[in-house]
Motif scaffolding. Structure first.
Motif, PDB file in Angstrom:
ATOM      1  N   LEU A  86      47.030  34.980  39.447  1.00  0.00           N
ATOM      2  CA  LEU A  86      46.009  36.023  39.545  1.00  0.00           C
ATOM      3  C   LEU A  86      45.165  36.106  38.275  1.00  0.00           C
ATOM      4  CD1 LEU A  86      47.976  38.842  41.380  1.00  0.00           C
ATOM      5  CD2 LEU A  86      46.093  37.469  42.282  1.00  0.00           C
ATOM      6  N   HIS A  87      45.798  35.885  37.128  1.00  0.00           N
ATOM      7  CA  HIS A  87      45.053  35.932  35.868  1.00  0.00           C
ATOM      8  C   HIS A  87      44.010  34.820  35.835  1.00  0.00           C
ATOM      9  CE1 HIS A  87      44.674  37.638  31.860  1.00  0.00           C
ATOM     10  NE2 HIS A  87      44.524  36.408  31.394  1.00  0.00           N
ATOM     11  N   ILE A 145      42.659  33.240  38.507  1.00  0.00           N
ATOM     12  CA  ILE A 145      41.647  33.493  39.539  1.00  0.00           C
ATOM     13  C   ILE A 145      40.668  34.564  39.074  1.00  0.00           C
ATOM     14  CG2 ILE A 145      41.295  34.439  41.855  1.00  0.00           C
ATOM     15  CD1 ILE A 145      43.909  33.013  42.657  1.00  0.00           C
ATOM     16  N   THR A 146      41.188  35.671  38.528  1.00  0.00           N
ATOM     17  CA  THR A 146      40.289  36.736  38.074  1.00  0.00           C
ATOM     18  C   THR A 146      39.433  36.261  36.902  1.00  0.00           C
ATOM     19  OG1 THR A 146      42.040  37.704  36.697  1.00  0.00           O
ATOM     20  CG2 THR A 146      41.724  38.635  38.912  1.00  0.00           C
ATOM     21  N   VAL A 158      36.571  34.308  38.475  1.00  0.00           N
ATOM     22  CA  VAL A 158      35.644  35.255  39.118  1.00  0.00           C
ATOM     23  C   VAL A 158      34.770  35.928  38.072  1.00  0.00           C
ATOM     24  CG1 VAL A 158      35.544  37.467  40.350  1.00  0.00           C
ATOM     25  CG2 VAL A 158      37.046  35.652  41.173  1.00  0.00           C
ATOM     26  N   LEU A 159      35.375  36.384  36.979  1.00  0.00           N
ATOM     27  CA  LEU A 159      34.603  37.054  35.926  1.00  0.00           C
ATOM     28  C   LEU A 159      33.636  36.090  35.240  1.00  0.00           C
ATOM     29  CD1 LEU A 159      37.402  39.291  34.424  1.00  0.00           C
ATOM     30  CD2 LEU A 159      35.488  40.003  35.862  1.00  0.00           C
ATOM     31  N   GLY A 197      35.567  44.567  44.335  1.00  0.00           N
ATOM     32  CA  GLY A 197      36.366  43.395  43.981  1.00  0.00           C
ATOM     33  C   GLY A 197      36.178  42.980  42.534  1.00  0.00           C
ATOM     34  N   LEU A 198      34.951  43.068  42.059  1.00  0.00           N
ATOM     35  CA  LEU A 198      34.669  42.703  40.668  1.00  0.00           C
ATOM     36  C   LEU A 198      35.371  43.642  39.696  1.00  0.00           C
ATOM     37  CD1 LEU A 198      33.076  40.961  38.679  1.00  0.00           C
ATOM     38  CD2 LEU A 198      31.219  42.613  38.879  1.00  0.00           C
ATOM     39  N   ALA A 225      39.021  42.854  39.767  1.00  0.00           N
ATOM     40  CA  ALA A 225      39.316  41.633  39.012  1.00  0.00           C
ATOM     41  C   ALA A 225      39.283  41.901  37.512  1.00  0.00           C
ATOM     42  CB  ALA A 225      38.318  40.533  39.378  1.00  0.00           C
ATOM     43  N   HIS A 283      42.558  41.644  35.167  1.00  0.00           N
ATOM     44  CA  HIS A 283      42.501  40.652  34.100  1.00  0.00           C
ATOM     45  C   HIS A 283      42.716  41.299  32.737  1.00  0.00           C
ATOM     46  CE1 HIS A 283      41.451  36.560  32.858  1.00  0.00           C
ATOM     47  NE2 HIS A 283      40.826  37.119  31.830  1.00  0.00           N
ATOM     48  N   TRP A 324      47.050  49.456  37.743  1.00  0.00           N
ATOM     49  CA  TRP A 324      45.881  48.933  38.454  1.00  0.00           C
ATOM     50  C   TRP A 324      45.620  49.757  39.722  1.00  0.00           C
ATOM     51  CZ3 TRP A 324      45.050  46.658  43.256  1.00  0.00           C
ATOM     52  CH2 TRP A 324      43.829  46.008  43.424  1.00  0.00           C
TER      53      TRP A 324
END
Length: 110
Positions: free
Chosen positions: A6-7, A9-10, A13-14, A53-54, A57, A61, A92
């Motif tokens: 997840l770290h 992927i985020t 995305v960022l 979603g942003l 993320a 992160h 979170w």
């Protein structure tokens, strides 16, 4: 292992968000009218959902990054890494639920 995945992927995305953000903000120097058109195109429900979603993320992160720092620099970090991960997930959720409700109220009209 899931926190590692997840770290990453985020983080990707960022990265892509920041790339698009720099490009569309840089457009103001080329053509302010084109910039206004692009910004106006962002005002729709699909982008509103993407913003949730942003933020999710970014928040995950950031919190997970602090957890990684604690694991690396705190002498008991490796012993408590699982509990810290559950803390990251709990924090979170606690932070995302009110944001999501408030933001979607703006997106879909209150």
């Amino acid at each position: 292992m899931w926190s590692w995945v997840l770290h990453r992927i985020t983080g990707v995305v960022l990265f892509f968000f920041l790339l698009v953000h720099v490009l569309d903000t840089g457009l103001v120097r080329v053509s302010p009218e084109a910039y206004d058109i692009v910004i106006e195109s962002y005002k729709n429900p699909i982008v509103g959902l993407a913003e949730v979603g942003l933020v999710g993320a970014f928040l995950f992160h950031s919190l997970n990054g602090l957890r990684v720092v604690l694991i690396d620099f705190w002498e008991h970090g490796t012993r408590f890494h699982r509990q810290m991960f559950y803390g990251v997930v709990g924090l979170w959720v606690i932070l995302m639920v009110p944001f999501t409700l408030r933001h979607l109220g703006f997106v879909f009209g209150e």
